[in-house]
Design a protein around this motif. Structure first.
Motif, PDB file in Angstrom:
ATOM      1  N   ALA A 149       0.864  -1.191   0.000  1.00  0.00           N
ATOM      2  CA  ALA A 149       0.000   0.000   0.000  1.00  0.00           C
ATOM      3  C   ALA A 149       0.893   1.232   0.000  1.00  0.00           C
ATOM      4  O   ALA A 149       2.119   1.137   0.076  1.00  0.00           O
ATOM      5  N   VAL A 150       0.245   2.382  -0.073  1.00  0.00           N
ATOM      6  CA  VAL A 150       0.960   3.651   0.034  1.00  0.00           C
ATOM      7  C   VAL A 150       0.095   4.634   0.821  1.00  0.00           C
ATOM      8  O   VAL A 150      -1.117   4.718   0.617  1.00  0.00           O
ATOM      9  N   TRP A 151       0.726   5.317   1.765  1.00  0.00           N
ATOM     10  CA  TRP A 151       0.060   6.443   2.428  1.00  0.00           C
ATOM     11  C   TRP A 151       0.266   7.690   1.559  1.00  0.00           C
ATOM     12  O   TRP A 151       1.385   7.972   1.108  1.00  0.00           O
ATOM     13  N   ILE A 152      -0.793   8.443   1.339  1.00  0.00           N
ATOM     14  CA  ILE A 152      -0.705   9.714   0.615  1.00  0.00           C
ATOM     15  C   ILE A 152      -1.425  10.778   1.443  1.00  0.00           C
ATOM     16  O   ILE A 152      -2.587  10.602   1.824  1.00  0.00           O
ATOM     17  N   GLY A 153      -0.743  11.868   1.715  1.00  0.00           N
ATOM     18  CA  GLY A 153      -1.351  12.962   2.462  1.00  0.00           C
ATOM     19  C   GLY A 153      -2.364  13.715   1.612  1.00  0.00           C
ATOM     20  O   GLY A 153      -2.102  14.008   0.440  1.00  0.00           O
ATOM     21  N   TYR A 154      -3.513  14.018   2.222  1.00  0.00           N
ATOM     22  CA  TYR A 154      -4.577  14.715   1.480  1.00  0.00           C
ATOM     23  C   TYR A 154      -4.690  16.149   1.987  1.00  0.00           C
ATOM     24  O   TYR A 154      -4.827  16.378   3.197  1.00  0.00           O
ATOM     25  N   PRO A 155      -4.647  17.147   1.103  1.00  0.00           N
ATOM     26  CA  PRO A 155      -4.713  18.554   1.546  1.00  0.00           C
ATOM     27  C   PRO A 155      -5.958  18.808   2.379  1.00  0.00           C
ATOM     28  O   PRO A 155      -7.080  18.591   1.924  1.00  0.00           O
ATOM     29  N   SER A 156      -5.737  19.288   3.605  1.00  0.00           N
ATOM     30  CA  SER A 156      -6.829  19.341   4.575  1.00  0.00           C
ATOM     31  C   SER A 156      -7.059  20.705   5.207  1.00  0.00           C
ATOM     32  O   SER A 156      -8.122  20.934   5.777  1.00  0.00           O
ATOM     33  N   HIS A 157      -6.090  21.594   5.138  1.00  0.00           N
ATOM     34  CA  HIS A 157      -6.181  22.849   5.881  1.00  0.00           C
ATOM     35  C   HIS A 157      -6.300  24.043   4.935  1.00  0.00           C
ATOM     36  O   HIS A 157      -5.315  24.464   4.326  1.00  0.00           O
ATOM     37  N   PRO A 158      -7.481  24.614   4.803  1.00  0.00           N
ATOM     38  CA  PRO A 158      -7.656  25.759   3.908  1.00  0.00           C
ATOM     39  C   PRO A 158      -6.715  26.924   4.225  1.00  0.00           C
ATOM     40  O   PRO A 158      -6.269  27.629   3.316  1.00  0.00           O
ATOM     41  N   GLU A 159      -6.379  27.102   5.506  1.00  0.00           N
ATOM     42  CA  GLU A 159      -5.528  28.229   5.872  1.00  0.00           C
ATOM     43  C   GLU A 159      -4.089  28.044   5.383  1.00  0.00           C
ATOM     44  O   GLU A 159      -3.329  29.021   5.279  1.00  0.00           O
ATOM     45  N   LEU A 160      -3.696  26.814   5.076  1.00  0.00           N
ATOM     46  CA  LEU A 160      -2.368  26.573   4.526  1.00  0.00           C
ATOM     47  C   LEU A 160      -2.347  26.672   3.003  1.00  0.00           C
ATOM     48  O   LEU A 160      -1.379  27.153   2.416  1.00  0.00           O
ATOM     49  N   TRP A 161      -3.429  26.227   2.367  1.00  0.00           N
ATOM     50  CA  TRP A 161      -3.456  26.120   0.904  1.00  0.00           C
ATOM     51  C   TRP A 161      -4.119  27.317   0.222  1.00  0.00           C
ATOM     52  O   TRP A 161      -3.893  27.555  -0.971  1.00  0.00           O
ATOM     53  N   LEU A 162      -4.965  28.041   0.957  1.00  0.00           N
ATOM     54  CA  LEU A 162      -5.617  29.244   0.441  1.00  0.00           C
ATOM     55  C   LEU A 162      -6.295  28.956  -0.902  1.00  0.00           C
ATOM     56  O   LEU A 162      -7.045  27.998  -1.016  1.00  0.00           O
ATOM     57  N   GLU A 163      -6.024  29.753  -1.925  1.00  0.00           N
ATOM     58  CA  GLU A 163      -6.722  29.591  -3.204  1.00  0.00           C
ATOM     59  C   GLU A 163      -6.253  28.348  -3.974  1.00  0.00           C
ATOM     60  O   GLU A 163      -6.851  27.977  -4.980  1.00  0.00           O
ATOM     61  N   ASP A 164      -5.192  27.685  -3.493  1.00  0.00           N
ATOM     62  CA  ASP A 164      -4.686  26.494  -4.178  1.00  0.00           C
ATOM     63  C   ASP A 164      -5.311  25.201  -3.657  1.00  0.00           C
ATOM     64  O   ASP A 164      -4.998  24.120  -4.183  1.00  0.00           O
ATOM     65  N   LEU A 165      -6.183  25.265  -2.655  1.00  0.00           N
ATOM     66  CA  LEU A 165      -6.693  24.049  -2.020  1.00  0.00           C
ATOM     67  C   LEU A 165      -7.406  23.140  -3.004  1.00  0.00           C
ATOM     68  O   LEU A 165      -7.110  21.938  -3.087  1.00  0.00           O
ATOM     69  N   ASP A 166      -8.338  23.672  -3.778  1.00  0.00           N
ATOM     70  CA  ASP A 166      -9.128  22.825  -4.678  1.00  0.00           C
ATOM     71  C   ASP A 166      -8.249  22.189  -5.748  1.00  0.00           C
ATOM     72  O   ASP A 166      -8.366  20.986  -6.039  1.00  0.00           O
ATOM     73  N   ASP A 167      -7.345  22.963  -6.317  1.00  0.00           N
ATOM     74  CA  ASP A 167      -6.446  22.429  -7.335  1.00  0.00           C
ATOM     75  C   ASP A 167      -5.502  21.382  -6.743  1.00  0.00           C
ATOM     76  O   ASP A 167      -5.206  20.364  -7.380  1.00  0.00           O
ATOM     77  N   ALA A 168      -5.016  21.642  -5.525  1.00  0.00           N
ATOM     78  CA  ALA A 168      -4.127  20.667  -4.885  1.00  0.00           C
ATOM     79  C   ALA A 168      -4.858  19.351  -4.638  1.00  0.00           C
ATOM     80  O   ALA A 168      -4.294  18.267  -4.849  1.00  0.00           O
ATOM     81  N   ARG A 169      -6.121  19.424  -4.230  1.00  0.00           N
ATOM     82  CA  ARG A 169      -6.891  18.202  -4.023  1.00  0.00           C
ATOM     83  C   ARG A 169      -7.099  17.458  -5.341  1.00  0.00           C
ATOM     84  O   ARG A 169      -7.010  16.223  -5.384  1.00  0.00           O
ATOM     85  N   ASP A 170      -7.346  18.187  -6.404  1.00  0.00           N
ATOM     86  CA  ASP A 170      -7.477  17.548  -7.717  1.00  0.00           C
ATOM     87  C   ASP A 170      -6.183  16.831  -8.106  1.00  0.00           C
ATOM     88  O   ASP A 170      -6.208  15.703  -8.618  1.00  0.00           O
ATOM     89  N   GLU A 171      -5.053  17.490  -7.889  1.00  0.00           N
ATOM     90  CA  GLU A 171      -3.770  16.902  -8.264  1.00  0.00           C
ATOM     91  C   GLU A 171      -3.445  15.673  -7.422  1.00  0.00           C
ATOM     92  O   GLU A 171      -2.932  14.669  -7.946  1.00  0.00           O
ATOM     93  N   VAL A 172      -3.747  15.726  -6.135  1.00  0.00           N
ATOM     94  CA  VAL A 172      -3.493  14.572  -5.267  1.00  0.00           C
ATOM     95  C   VAL A 172      -4.392  13.403  -5.661  1.00  0.00           C
ATOM     96  O   VAL A 172      -3.944  12.249  -5.717  1.00  0.00           O
ATOM     97  N   ALA A 173      -5.659  13.685  -5.966  1.00  0.00           N
ATOM     98  CA  ALA A 173      -6.572  12.615  -6.381  1.00  0.00           C
ATOM     99  C   ALA A 173      -6.113  11.986  -7.696  1.00  0.00           C
ATOM    100  O   ALA A 173      -6.183  10.759  -7.872  1.00  0.00           O
ATOM    101  N   ALA A 174      -5.625  12.798  -8.626  1.00  0.00           N
ATOM    102  CA  ALA A 174      -5.127  12.266  -9.892  1.00  0.00           C
ATOM    103  C   ALA A 174      -3.892  11.403  -9.673  1.00  0.00           C
ATOM    104  O   ALA A 174      -3.735  10.336 -10.301  1.00  0.00           O
ATOM    105  N   PHE A 175      -3.007  11.842  -8.801  1.00  0.00           N
ATOM    106  CA  PHE A 175      -1.829  11.047  -8.443  1.00  0.00           C
ATOM    107  C   PHE A 175      -2.246   9.711  -7.838  1.00  0.00           C
ATOM    108  O   PHE A 175      -1.754   8.640  -8.238  1.00  0.00           O
ATOM    109  N   ALA A 176      -3.178   9.760  -6.892  1.00  0.00           N
ATOM    110  CA  ALA A 176      -3.656   8.529  -6.245  1.00  0.00           C
ATOM    111  C   ALA A 176      -4.270   7.574  -7.271  1.00  0.00           C
ATOM    112  O   ALA A 176      -4.047   6.356  -7.220  1.00  0.00           O
ATOM    113  N   ARG A 177      -5.024   8.115  -8.213  1.00  0.00           N
ATOM    114  CA  ARG A 177      -5.669   7.297  -9.242  1.00  0.00           C
ATOM    115  C   ARG A 177      -4.618   6.597 -10.116  1.00  0.00           C
ATOM    116  O   ARG A 177      -4.763   5.416 -10.453  1.00  0.00           O
ATOM    117  N   ALA A 178      -3.575   7.318 -10.462  1.00  0.00           N
ATOM    118  CA  ALA A 178      -2.519   6.729 -11.288  1.00  0.00           C
ATOM    119  C   ALA A 178      -1.783   5.622 -10.542  1.00  0.00           C
ATOM    120  O   ALA A 178      -1.432   4.588 -11.124  1.00  0.00           O
TER     121      ALA A 178
END
Length: 323
Positions: A16-45
């Motif tokens: 298996a692999v652990w992958i961190g999921y972007p969780s804190h809006p105050e850290l990611w600001l306007e990049d949160l949604d895009d970062a979640r998309d990128e992490v989900a795409a990575f996980a899917r691959a």
């Protein structure tokens, strides 16, 4: 020399692999949604429609977990509070014996002291029922890369930095790498990438792709790290290591500042090797060069611009669990 505690190379089979999921809006600001998309795409691959490995997305709270289940329904989602998603550095490192080495963590030399990051490794290990072996010194997983034979590469900028283990000499660090992780031969590189707030993690600079074979970037035009790459290749060859060069992304800017973009931050999964790309003119060449190194796996390039705003990429947010 391999010992029972030597971590398998990343290309060895994973459970298996652990992958961190972007969780804190105050850290990611306007990049949160895009970062979640990128992490989900990575996980899917990495999951590769079940041909890859089990993906365990680690979310810090219920909202992030629900979002993760929506974007990545194929993944197992675990809720464990953490400061940020860089599990390469905060999750445990598993040896060949299947036991979890839990190292100290001090926020990359005291720069980012976030609640939960110092003990997320032990909590993830307990969640999987792993035996935990505490290691009483500071070590981040992104600071080292091994080839499974006891050979490891790291950087002086990070492991000898006084903000990590100021009372340990170079020889003492080598001794601890051998005792705790069975890493008996150390290739010391110099500095890491410009503006890398990890103080030069090697997984952004040089990666083993086979026993005694190290991938190192080849500088593009106007590359701010050309001397770093050149020095790394010279040191590796001097130690008798086979060096293969991979094109670098060149100078990548965000808000007019150079960011530590690197194709070296790829993740080697059971079925796929996932390479971060950044919209550089060298993306295709970088992915093609890495594809040639892994003929038995699918090699894909995926955008990681939003994740990089936090300082890392796909390798930084993941930690494999060997089979």
């Amino acid at each position: 020399m391999t010992t029972t505690n030597t971590p398998p190379a990343e290309w060895a089979p994973h459970a298996a692999v652990w992958i961190g999921y972007p969780s804190h809006p105050e850290l990611w600001l306007e990049d949160l949604d895009d970062a979640r998309d990128e992490v989900a795409a990575f996980a899917r691959a990495v999951h590769a429609d079940g041909r890859g490995e089990q993906v365990v997305l680690v979310a810090a709270d219920a909202e992030a977990a629900a979002d993760a289940r929506t974007r990545a329904p194929f993944a197992q989602v675990v809720v464990e509070p953490f400061g940020d998603i860089w599990l390469r550095d905060t999750a445990p490192i598993l040896g060949g014996d299947g036991k979890a080495r839990d190292f100290g963590f001090n926020g990359w030399g005291g720069k980012y002291d976030l609640p939960g990051d110092d003990d997320i490794g032990a909590r993830l290990a307990r969640h999987r029922g792993l035996t935990i072996l505490p290691c009483d010194w500071i070590l981040e997983g992104g600071a080292i890369d091994g080839d499974g034979t006891g050979l490891v590469v790291t950087t002086e900028q990070c492991l000898l930095n006084p903000n990590r283990n100021p009372r340990l000499s170079k020889a003492e660090i080598e001794h601890r790498l051998a005792a705790d992780l069975g890493l008996t031969r150390v290739l010391w590189l110099g500095n890491g990438l410009l503006n890398d707030h990890t103080d030069g993690h090697v997984d952004n600079l040089a990666r083993f792709v086979a026993p005694n074979r190290l991938a190192v970037p080849r500088a593009a035009e106007n590359d701010p790290n050309w001397q770093v790459y050149q020095d790394a290749a010279i040191r590796a060859r001097a130690m008798g290591i086979d060096v293969v060069e991979v094109p670098s992304p060149g100078r990548v800017l965000r808000d007019e500042e150079v960011v530590p973009a690197s194709y070296m931050n790829f993740y080697i999964g059971n079925a796929a090797v996932v390479v971060p790309i950044y919209g550089s003119e060298y993306d295709d060449a970088g992915v093609a060069a890495i594809r040639a190194l892994f003929p038995d796996r699918e090699v894909v390039g995926l955008r990681a611009d939003a994740i990089l705003t936090g300082g890392g990429s796909f390798h930084c947010i993941s930690q494999q669990i060997p089979a």
